[in-house]
Write an enzyme that holds these catalytic residues in place. Structure first.
Site: not given
Ligand code: AQP
Length: 355
Positions: A135, A218, A221
């Site tokens: 990040k 991955k 969001k």
């Molecule tokens: N691609 C993914 N596949 C499976 N699980 C996923 N998670 C996120 N992306 C995937 C799971 O969702 C939960 C919440 O995630 P988060 O919002 O705390 O942050 P993150 O993991 O960083 O998810 P994002 O979507 O990538 O958000 P941003 O872009 O804001 O950083 C966690 O349990 C995560 O494992």
């Protein structure tokens, strides 16, 4: 606490660890209210949250809004995303009567315990966290301190409830390991088995959903390309279009999943299908082997629409009454605090703070 104890490098081997089974089963997890819920969050996390709730375990699910602030958030977007994520939780099957649903900012014990953990965790541990490296990217000097210490707050989110199980996607495994290291070091430093060794629960066919544009990245969001992900709020046409345009290769689907080892995009679509249908990847291969992507993609889109459109319709309905969402969050926070406050108080006492 002596320096010798405090700098111990491998706390996981400490004598005073406390195995999860000796603590009553309690499930905690959270999602950041950033942008919109995407399919990876749903399959990797929220769908599992619902399973654990329905298995009868005591469950707490948080909207981790303070974590979201570790990268810039427009204030109005953060407010909208907090309510929308709550609506997403409920529309996916979380029941505010059965699970404690709340937002992190309303339970100050999380940040209070996070400070203690900032003082327990070591710089070296934090520096090894791959999420920070991903990040922060190349411009590390300009990343927020909050992004760096994110795992200490996450450890506090979990341990302030003595949570024993945390359902997460595969990307969060390293943070749960750090949570265990923090718990073990605290227990060792203060010579008391106060915090449990929390277990990650990483289950199902879709623990790591990949971007639709790049099978090695991955799904996220915050990916700048909206075409890389399926949002839970996407309508049927958008879902169909995103799958139609998803990157794949020219070959038809083989007989076995193992034959997809070198085809990450194809493997990803099979995993998504299995996750949505709640069947194994082998069962999917038995259904679709030999198909070209021109045949498989519409089938996948139909399945996704069938599973996701009731959720997005319900989210839309819930979002028409933000006051009710806020009421649910306030009520959840009150119940969460009733668990967290005595655990924080005891933590303070153990450390010698006069409270
Ligand atoms: N691609 C993914 N596949 C499976 N699980 C996923 N998670 C996120 N992306 C995937 C799971 O969702 C939960 C919440 O995630 P988060 O919002 O705390 O942050 P993150 O993991 O960083 O998810 P994002 O979507 O990538 O958000 P941003 O872009 O804001 O950083 C966690 O349990 C995560 O494992």
């Amino acid at each position: 606490m002596t320096d010798a104890v405090h700098t111990q490098s491998n706390p996981a081997t400490a004598d005073l660890t406390a195995d999860a089974p000796s603590f009553p089963k309690r499930v905690f997890s959270g999602v950041q209210p950033t942008n919109r819920l995407q399919l990876g969050n749903y399959l990797g996390a929220v769908k599992r949250f619902v399973d654990m709730q329905n298995s009868g375990a005591e469950t707490l699910y948080c909207i981790v809004d303070l974590h979201a602030l570790s990268v810039w958030q427009d204030p109005a977007d953060l407010t909208r995303a907090t309510r929308e994520l709550t609506a997403g939780y409920i529309a996916s099957g979380l029941d505010p009567e059965k699970s404690i649903l709340f937002n992190q900012a309303r339970v100050p014990e999380h940040t209070q315990l996070a400070w203690i953990f900032n003082c327990v965790a070591r710089m070296g541990w934090m520096s090894r966290m791959t999420q920070f490296k991903d990040k922060a990217g190349k411009n590390r000097e300009n990343a927020s301190v909050g992004l760096f210490t994110y795992p200490a707050l996450m450890a506090a989110d979990i341990l302030v409830y003595h949570a024993t199980h945390v359902p997460v996607g595969d990307d969060q495994k390293q943070h749960i390991e750090l949570t265990r290291d923090v718990a073990a070091k605290f227990n060792n430093d203060f010579k008391t088995p106060f915090f449990p060794m929390t277990e990650p629960v990483i289950e199902g066919a879709a623990t790591r959903v990949m971007s639709l544009r790049d099978g090695t990245k991955k799904m996220s969001k915050s990916d700048p390309s909206d075409m890389s992900r399926i949002n839970l709020t996407d309508d049927a046409d958008t879902i169909a279009q995103k799958f139609r345009k998803a990157r794949t290769d020219p070959d038809p689907l083989p007989e076995t999943f193992a034959e997809l080892a070198e085809r990450p995009e194809a493997r990803n679509l099979i995993n998504i299908y299995a996750g949505l249908a709640d069947i194994s990847v082998d069962a999917v291969m038995a259904e679709v082997s030999g198909q070209a992507f021109s045949e498989f993609k519409p089938r996948l889109a139909d399945l996704a629409v069938a599973k996701l459109s009731p959720i997005s319709t319900e989210m839309e309905r819930l979002m028409r009454d933000p006051a009710e969402i806020d009421r649910i969050l306030a009520n959840g926070a009150e119940r969460a605090r009733a668990i967290a406050a005595p655990i924080l108080k005891r933590t303070y006492e153990i450390t010698g703070l006069v409270v």
